[in-house]
Write an enzyme that holds these catalytic residues in place. Sequence first.
Site, PDB file in Angstrom:
ATOM      1  N   LYS A  73     -23.515   2.300  26.010  1.00  0.00           N
ATOM      2  CA  LYS A  73     -23.307   0.979  25.400  1.00  0.00           C
ATOM      3  C   LYS A  73     -24.567   0.382  24.761  1.00  0.00           C
ATOM      4  O   LYS A  73     -24.468  -0.327  23.766  1.00  0.00           O
ATOM      5  CB  LYS A  73     -22.750  -0.004  26.443  1.00  0.00           C
ATOM      6  CG  LYS A  73     -21.272   0.178  26.736  1.00  0.00           C
ATOM      7  CD  LYS A  73     -20.813  -0.894  27.705  1.00  0.00           C
ATOM      8  CE  LYS A  73     -19.317  -0.944  27.811  1.00  0.00           C
ATOM      9  NZ  LYS A  73     -18.855  -2.085  28.611  1.00  0.00           N
ATOM     10  N   GLY A 133     -23.504 -10.473  40.547  1.00  0.00           N
ATOM     11  CA  GLY A 133     -23.850  -9.193  39.930  1.00  0.00           C
ATOM     12  C   GLY A 133     -24.877  -9.398  38.836  1.00  0.00           C
ATOM     13  O   GLY A 133     -25.068 -10.525  38.344  1.00  0.00           O
ATOM     14  N   ALA A 134     -25.544  -8.302  38.455  1.00  0.00           N
ATOM     15  CA  ALA A 134     -26.562  -8.397  37.405  1.00  0.00           C
ATOM     16  C   ALA A 134     -26.608  -7.124  36.564  1.00  0.00           C
ATOM     17  O   ALA A 134     -27.607  -6.833  35.933  1.00  0.00           O
ATOM     18  CB  ALA A 134     -27.927  -8.675  38.031  1.00  0.00           C
ATOM     19  N   GLY A 136     -24.437  -4.398  33.687  1.00  0.00           N
ATOM     20  CA  GLY A 136     -23.999  -4.544  32.298  1.00  0.00           C
ATOM     21  C   GLY A 136     -22.869  -5.555  32.147  1.00  0.00           C
ATOM     22  O   GLY A 136     -22.876  -6.388  31.224  1.00  0.00           O
ATOM     23  N   ALA A 137     -21.902  -5.520  33.057  1.00  0.00           N
ATOM     24  CA  ALA A 137     -20.747  -6.423  32.944  1.00  0.00           C
ATOM     25  C   ALA A 137     -21.183  -7.869  33.202  1.00  0.00           C
ATOM     26  O   ALA A 137     -20.713  -8.810  32.536  1.00  0.00           O
ATOM     27  CB  ALA A 137     -19.657  -6.009  33.921  1.00  0.00           C
ATOM     28  N   TYR A 232     -10.191  -4.253  38.734  1.00  0.00           N
ATOM     29  CA  TYR A 232      -8.722  -4.360  38.713  1.00  0.00           C
ATOM     30  C   TYR A 232      -8.076  -3.281  39.563  1.00  0.00           C
ATOM     31  O   TYR A 232      -6.849  -3.234  39.685  1.00  0.00           O
ATOM     32  CB  TYR A 232      -8.199  -4.285  37.262  1.00  0.00           C
ATOM     33  CG  TYR A 232      -8.804  -3.166  36.463  1.00  0.00           C
ATOM     34  CD1 TYR A 232      -9.888  -3.422  35.627  1.00  0.00           C
ATOM     35  CD2 TYR A 232      -8.332  -1.871  36.583  1.00  0.00           C
ATOM     36  CE1 TYR A 232     -10.492  -2.393  34.923  1.00  0.00           C
ATOM     37  CE2 TYR A 232      -8.927  -0.839  35.872  1.00  0.00           C
ATOM     38  CZ  TYR A 232     -10.004  -1.110  35.040  1.00  0.00           C
ATOM     39  OH  TYR A 232     -10.595  -0.086  34.348  1.00  0.00           O
TER      40      TYR A 232
HETATM   41  P1  NDP Z   1     -23.501  -1.647  36.611  1.00  0.00           P
HETATM   42  O1  NDP Z   1     -23.753  -0.333  37.259  1.00  0.00           O
HETATM   43  O2  NDP Z   1     -24.235  -1.997  35.367  1.00  0.00           O
HETATM   44  O3  NDP Z   1     -23.815  -2.818  37.694  1.00  0.00           O
HETATM   45  C1  NDP Z   1     -23.331  -2.720  39.008  1.00  0.00           C
HETATM   46  C2  NDP Z   1     -23.482  -4.063  39.714  1.00  0.00           C
HETATM   47  O4  NDP Z   1     -22.819  -3.969  40.995  1.00  0.00           O
HETATM   48  C3  NDP Z   1     -24.913  -4.437  40.023  1.00  0.00           C
HETATM   49  O5  NDP Z   1     -25.026  -5.842  40.029  1.00  0.00           O
HETATM   50  C4  NDP Z   1     -25.105  -3.874  41.439  1.00  0.00           C
HETATM   51  O6  NDP Z   1     -26.121  -4.505  42.162  1.00  0.00           O
HETATM   52  C5  NDP Z   1     -23.775  -4.235  42.038  1.00  0.00           C
HETATM   53  N1  NDP Z   1     -23.398  -3.425  43.213  1.00  0.00           N
HETATM   54  C6  NDP Z   1     -23.085  -2.117  43.231  1.00  0.00           C
HETATM   55  N2  NDP Z   1     -22.765  -1.743  44.480  1.00  0.00           N
HETATM   56  C7  NDP Z   1     -22.876  -2.840  45.269  1.00  0.00           C
HETATM   57  C8  NDP Z   1     -22.668  -3.087  46.640  1.00  0.00           C
HETATM   58  N3  NDP Z   1     -22.316  -2.126  47.476  1.00  0.00           N
HETATM   59  N4  NDP Z   1     -22.866  -4.345  47.115  1.00  0.00           N
HETATM   60  C9  NDP Z   1     -23.242  -5.337  46.276  1.00  0.00           C
HETATM   61  N5  NDP Z   1     -23.455  -5.154  44.955  1.00  0.00           N
HETATM   62  C10 NDP Z   1     -23.280  -3.919  44.462  1.00  0.00           C
HETATM   63  O7  NDP Z   1     -21.919  -1.730  36.407  1.00  0.00           O
HETATM   64  P2  NDP Z   1     -21.125  -2.674  35.375  1.00  0.00           P
HETATM   65  O8  NDP Z   1     -21.797  -3.985  35.360  1.00  0.00           O
HETATM   66  O9  NDP Z   1     -20.906  -1.956  34.113  1.00  0.00           O
HETATM   67  O10 NDP Z   1     -19.682  -2.792  36.095  1.00  0.00           O
HETATM   68  C11 NDP Z   1     -19.508  -3.564  37.278  1.00  0.00           C
HETATM   69  C12 NDP Z   1     -18.029  -3.650  37.636  1.00  0.00           C
HETATM   70  O11 NDP Z   1     -17.304  -4.334  36.618  1.00  0.00           O
HETATM   71  C13 NDP Z   1     -17.364  -2.279  37.776  1.00  0.00           C
HETATM   72  O12 NDP Z   1     -16.518  -2.324  38.900  1.00  0.00           O
HETATM   73  C14 NDP Z   1     -16.551  -2.133  36.504  1.00  0.00           C
HETATM   74  O13 NDP Z   1     -15.397  -1.344  36.706  1.00  0.00           O
HETATM   75  C15 NDP Z   1     -16.168  -3.586  36.232  1.00  0.00           C
HETATM   76  N6  NDP Z   1     -15.905  -3.821  34.804  1.00  0.00           N
HETATM   77  C16 NDP Z   1     -14.665  -4.282  34.440  1.00  0.00           C
HETATM   78  C17 NDP Z   1     -14.374  -4.531  33.118  1.00  0.00           C
HETATM   79  C18 NDP Z   1     -13.012  -5.021  32.748  1.00  0.00           C
HETATM   80  O14 NDP Z   1     -12.661  -4.952  31.550  1.00  0.00           O
HETATM   81  N7  NDP Z   1     -12.234  -5.548  33.663  1.00  0.00           N
HETATM   82  C19 NDP Z   1     -15.374  -4.321  32.055  1.00  0.00           C
HETATM   83  C20 NDP Z   1     -16.651  -3.860  32.543  1.00  0.00           C
HETATM   84  C21 NDP Z   1     -16.889  -3.614  33.879  1.00  0.00           C
HETATM   85  P3  NDP Z   1     -27.646  -3.962  42.079  1.00  0.00           P
HETATM   86  O15 NDP Z   1     -28.209  -4.548  40.805  1.00  0.00           O
HETATM   87  O16 NDP Z   1     -28.271  -4.515  43.287  1.00  0.00           O
HETATM   88  O17 NDP Z   1     -27.592  -2.462  42.049  1.00  0.00           O
END
Ligand code: NDP
Length: 473
Positions: A73, A133-134, A136-137, A232
């Site tokens: 992306k 969260g922090a 990409g989404a 979802y």
């Molecule tokens: P990233 O890998 O960029 O970010 C992951 C995020 O989740 C970070 O903030 C990470 O924290 C956190 N995280 C991961 N595991 C844990 C845990 N066990 N406990 C607490 N925090 C955790 O992923 P994306 O941002 O791309 O995606 C995040 C979610 O959003 C996914 O589930 C994805 O499927 C969903 N999504 C849905 C969309 C939709 O259209 N509905 C579109 C895009 C994404 P840390 O920074 O500390 O690692």
Amino acid sequence: MRIDGHTLVLGLIGDPVEHTLSPVIHNTLAECLDTDSAYLPFHVRQEGTDLEDAVRGACALGITGLNVTVPHKSAVMRCLQAVDPAAARIGAVNTLVRTEGGFIGYNTDIAGLGRDLTEHGEDPAGRNVLLIGAGGAARAAGCLCGERGAERLWILNRSAQRAGQLADHLREVYPDMETAVISDSAEDAAGLPGDCLAIQCTSAGMSPDTERVPFREEAFYDHIRFAYDLIYNPAETAFLKNCRLRGIPTANGLGMLLYQAAAAYSLWMESTGRDVPVDENAIRTAAAALREQVYGKEAVRIMLIGFMGSGKTSVGRALSGQLGCALKDMDSMIADRAGKSIRQIFDEEGEQHFRDLETGLLEELAAGSAAGTEVISAGGGIILRKANRLLLPECGVSVWLKVSAAEAAGRLAGDETRPLLAGAGKEDRIRRLLTEREALYREAADVVIDTDGKDPETIAREITGILRLKGED
Ligand code: NDP
């Protein structure tokens, strides 16, 4: 699907792409809108020069548009002719649109999330937002809040360093939005206002690790007024369940997935000069196909809403007949439980009490899933309460049977059992009431069906077609 030399080729590039849901959405939209396009996933590896080669190759092949997913992306931006300013602010692109000189990059995640929040009656404008969260989404969600003019935003993330980086970016791009980082602690939770819109953007709780929640401190729930989870699958994460049990309204991210795809599809159609609006019913059909793909064939509950004379009873009968399922009437359910007629409830306990019973029944329906496919016809005035308008789509698929004043007056001619319409000037009174209520029905509806000039069987077939439900053989 017929494929020939005119067919528009669309697709997705990512790594991996095996489990993508995008083809279901885009190919269903193409079928509904009769646009002669075909959408395919392309596996483009992260390593080496695959990404640049893929974008150049797609351009040479005349591919009309591409979606871009992880891990490309951000990296794809250097392969493009131009990047839309909003996508540049997010720092990520999820949609490529072909032009003469190359692809232009857009980000439709913001539009997708924004539209789904609006569908749920929520808007970050002027609001306090808890962004969880922090990654990409979360970056896209944070930018949506900035674009829409959120008042204050708190970022809660497992890694404080990553939260800090996102906060710095948002402060720079959206200086008017007060942005802060908070930790998973009772002290920080206590500092939040009580009316936060919570947008959960971590992957915590995603299938198969469904018991996981994104924070430990329970006090955060006391500060949430609406909870949106981008996940979802499962349909209800542990976070959303915790919210629901505390009486907080919730929504999952399936709508965002759908609407970001619909926004991308609109961009592609516009770029080819085709005047093909992606209409509501095409979106609803794609939503049904998507739900079936993600959650399997579920029992569906259809809530019929509409004005007097819209045909809730006759269409309900035709629909339940075609689906071979139960037909229920909310007024009858309320009367059975109360052991008296609706008229008696009105006379003895007043309209407010009746409306409370109506809201209570909707809450029960929203909390449980349908045991089997069923059709429920609701009272005409159910949309008058805001709480009911929010609850109706949670109960099942809410279908508004839309009727004009002239048609309703024709259907109700000779019916003297409706106190609101008693006496002369019936059509004028219907017109006035319809004008007052139209926006309320629209707000509560998932699907809108124009019923004028159609018989109940035809309307019922239209509903089963849009929802892709099969009748009994
Ligand atoms: P990233 O890998 O960029 O970010 C992951 C995020 O989740 C970070 O903030 C990470 O924290 C956190 N995280 C991961 N595991 C844990 C845990 N066990 N406990 C607490 N925090 C955790 O992923 P994306 O941002 O791309 O995606 C995040 C979610 O959003 C996914 O589930 C994805 O499927 C969903 N999504 C849905 C969309 C939709 O259209 N509905 C579109 C895009 C994404 P840390 O920074 O500390 O690692």
